[in-house]
Design a protein around this motif. Structure first.
Motif, mmCIF file in Angstrom:
data_model
loop_
_atom_site.group_PDB
_atom_site.id
_atom_site.type_symbol
_atom_site.label_atom_id
_atom_site.label_comp_id
_atom_site.label_asym_id
_atom_site.label_seq_id
_atom_site.Cartn_x
_atom_site.Cartn_y
_atom_site.Cartn_z
ATOM 1 N N TYR A 217 0.808 -1.212 0.000
ATOM 2 C CA TYR A 217 0.000 0.000 0.000
ATOM 3 C C TYR A 217 0.845 1.268 0.000
ATOM 4 O O TYR A 217 0.453 2.295 -0.564
ATOM 5 C CB TYR A 217 -0.938 0.000 1.206
ATOM 6 N N ASP A 218 2.022 1.222 0.642
ATOM 7 C CA ASP A 218 2.847 2.429 0.768
ATOM 8 C C ASP A 218 3.299 2.955 -0.584
ATOM 9 O O ASP A 218 3.527 4.166 -0.738
ATOM 10 C CB ASP A 218 4.066 2.150 1.651
ATOM 11 N N ILE A 219 3.441 2.075 -1.556
ATOM 12 C CA ILE A 219 3.906 2.510 -2.882
ATOM 13 C C ILE A 219 2.862 2.195 -3.959
ATOM 14 O O ILE A 219 3.189 2.161 -5.157
ATOM 15 C CB ILE A 219 5.256 1.871 -3.247
ATOM 16 N N ASP A 220 1.612 1.959 -3.541
ATOM 17 C CA ASP A 220 0.522 1.686 -4.488
ATOM 18 C C ASP A 220 0.883 0.591 -5.481
ATOM 19 O O ASP A 220 0.749 0.753 -6.705
ATOM 20 C CB ASP A 220 0.138 2.970 -5.244
ATOM 21 N N SER A 221 1.330 -0.540 -4.960
ATOM 22 C CA SER A 221 1.812 -1.623 -5.814
ATOM 23 C C SER A 221 1.250 -2.966 -5.351
ATOM 24 O O SER A 221 0.731 -3.098 -4.245
ATOM 25 C CB SER A 221 3.345 -1.679 -5.807
ATOM 26 N N ASP A 222 1.388 -3.949 -6.236
ATOM 27 C CA ASP A 222 0.999 -5.325 -5.930
ATOM 28 C C ASP A 222 2.047 -6.266 -6.492
ATOM 29 O O ASP A 222 2.496 -6.102 -7.638
ATOM 30 C CB ASP A 222 -0.355 -5.671 -6.551
ATOM 31 N N ALA A 223 2.416 -7.249 -5.692
ATOM 32 C CA ALA A 223 3.293 -8.315 -6.152
ATOM 33 C C ALA A 223 2.490 -9.607 -6.174
ATOM 34 O O ALA A 223 1.739 -9.894 -5.239
ATOM 35 C CB ALA A 223 4.498 -8.453 -5.227
ATOM 36 N N GLU A 224 2.624 -10.371 -7.243
ATOM 37 C CA GLU A 224 1.852 -11.611 -7.348
ATOM 38 C C GLU A 224 2.669 -12.700 -8.019
ATOM 39 O O GLU A 224 3.608 -12.432 -8.781
ATOM 40 C CB GLU A 224 0.545 -11.388 -8.110
ATOM 41 N N LEU A 225 2.297 -13.918 -7.709
ATOM 42 C CA LEU A 225 2.944 -15.076 -8.310
ATOM 43 C C LEU A 225 1.885 -16.130 -8.579
ATOM 44 O O LEU A 225 1.133 -16.524 -7.675
ATOM 45 C CB LEU A 225 4.013 -15.655 -7.367
ATOM 46 N N THR A 226 1.818 -16.597 -9.822
ATOM 47 C CA THR A 226 0.903 -17.675 -10.199
ATOM 48 C C THR A 226 1.724 -18.851 -10.695
ATOM 49 O O THR A 226 2.637 -18.682 -11.514
ATOM 50 C CB THR A 226 -0.074 -17.225 -11.298
ATOM 51 N N VAL A 227 1.403 -20.027 -10.194
ATOM 52 C CA VAL A 227 2.071 -21.257 -10.611
ATOM 53 C C VAL A 227 1.000 -22.252 -11.059
ATOM 54 O O VAL A 227 0.013 -22.472 -10.351
ATOM 55 C CB VAL A 227 2.898 -21.870 -9.464
#
Length: 437
Positions: A367-377
């Protein structure tokens, strides 16, 4: 579908002029994709369905798509309308097949035969075009190209009998609408019943009843539990001609100690996919009953990491014999004509080739940098195939999002037909910018 789409498009445009409350929105997507190849040689994009790189895959490609949405409502007539269009050049399937350049005729042919590519070369697609009428909160009647039934699964929806097949590599993408009429009756948010008549083909000069199907969905809602029963009946004088067999399905979703638990079970009286059965070299369609099922959980950890874990049994997937027969016949076609036929390419649907699939998705918001990290396998035990798709998205402004992602396809056998062995590109890096207006 071209004539049907044009008719719906013009009808909704005409209706839209009577609405005072009209909203316009959409998005512009620019994608730069690099197809990393190791080793870097002339055979780097050579596979069974892309021999000699006949599709013209290049090392780097740039694509863009514009989606425009026109939505309106009218309180006096208790009605709404929607018109969504996608303006595409050539959309590359995520992690699948990359005929990014080369001869336009070949590119268009490939894009029309592979379900996940969406638009053909340089065309306009009508995604939604419908008008809906309401009788209070209980009754809704919608006519035109519209979203139909889906299901509870994230990557797959075996009980989704009406929509085009879902792409597990991009499960949140808008599905192409289905042409038809849908009536929905809702009772106090505890139950709802829908019945639709859909058109699965396009007959010049009218409608052939062999292209029509009846779909019904019935939903019951209890505290922390939702259940659905649905079915599709298709009158078809020629079995399997349009790939929409009659089917029955059920699904359930429940909240168990703050864990979302869901499942779907589908019984199709025939398969949507063609297959080969040697010694016959003609593709056939299964007419016996085929079962598919899905089970999954979703959970948000205290640190706000969201987890989705699914198992999908694909009853329409290829058996080992069907894979062997397919490979033999395609190799014969390549030897005779230099390339597989459009029918043979269309028989390969990534994410649905094998019988067993496991999907795991993790998403963590920053939230602090308005970002999302994701991983799909995505892993297929019977195909011995692994797909790894990490991505990182940054919201630059309220209207602009930039995503950097990688797709890796790994074949742990080397002798089997699966997504990794068939895809011309095994490693893909992409930078995508989406501007919302």
């Amino acid at each position: 579908m071209k004539r049907t789409a044009a008719t719906i498009f013009l009808a909704v445009i005409s209706v839209s002029f009577i609405y005072a409350d009209v909203g316009f929105s959409g998005d512009l997507t620019l994608s730069l994709t690099s197809y990393l190849a190791f080793p870097y040689n002339d055979e780097r994009f050579d596979t069974l369905i892309n021999p000699g790189n006949y599709a013209g895959v290049k090392d780097l490609s740039l694509s863009h798509t514009i989606t425009a949405k026109l939505d309106g409502s009218d309180e006096a007539s208790l009605s709404t309308f929607s018109l969504w269009c996608a303006f595409d050049t050539y959309r590359i399937a995520e992690a699948l097949f990359a005929a990014a350049a080369g001869d336009p005729a070949q590119t268009a042919a490939v894009s029309e035969t592979l379900p996940f590519l969406g638009a053909s070369f340089g065309t306009v697609e009508v995604i939604r075009a419908n008008v809906a009428f309401y009788a209070g909160d209980a009754v809704r009647l919608c006519a035109g190209r519209q979203q139909m039934y889906t299901g509870y699964g994230y990557g797959w929806n075996p009980i989704d009998f009406a929509n085009p097949i879902k792409n597990p590599y991009s499960p949140e993408a808008e599905l192409m609408g289905v042409d038809g009429i849908k009536a929905t009756l809702t009772a106090d948010n505890t139950a709802s019943t829908s019945i639709s008549c859909i058109i699965s083909g396009d007959t010049p000069g009218g409608i052939d009843f062999r292209d029509a199907a009846i779909v019904s969905e019935n939903t019951l809602r209890f505290p922390d539990v939702e259940m659905v029963l649905n079915g599709l009946y298709e009158y078809d004088g020629h079995e399997g001609e349009d790939g929409v067999p009659s089917a029955l399905g059920c699904g359930i979703k429940a909240n168990v100690f703050d864990i979302g638990v869901y499942g779907e079970a589908a019984l199709r009286f025939g398969s949507r996919k063609r297959y080969y059965d040697l010694p016959s070299a003609e593709p056939a369609v299964k007419t016996e009953a085929v079962f598919s099922g899905l089970a999954g959980i979703e959970y948000v950890f205290p640190g706000e990491t969201a987890l989705v874990l699914e198992y999908f049994y694909n009853g329409e997937g290829m058996s080992e014999k069907e894979k062997t027969d397919y490979e033999e016949i395609v190799e014969a076609a390549v030897g005779a004509a230099g390339a597989p036929s459009a029918t043979q390419i269309g028989m390969i649907v990534p994410g649905y080739i094998n019988r067993h699939y496991i999907l795991c998705r993790l998403e963590y918001p920053l939230y602090d940098i308005d970002s999302d990290a994701e991983l799909t396998v995505i892993f297929s035990p019977d195909g011995l195939m692994l797909n790894v798709l990490p991505a990182f998205s940054v919201s630059v402004t309220g209207n602009l999002t930039v995503t950097a992602g990688y797709t890796g396809l790994f074949d742990f056998d080397g002798n089997r037909i699966n997504e990794a062995s068939l895809s011309p590109a095994s490693h893909m890096a992409e930078i995508k910018a989406v501007y919302y207006f």
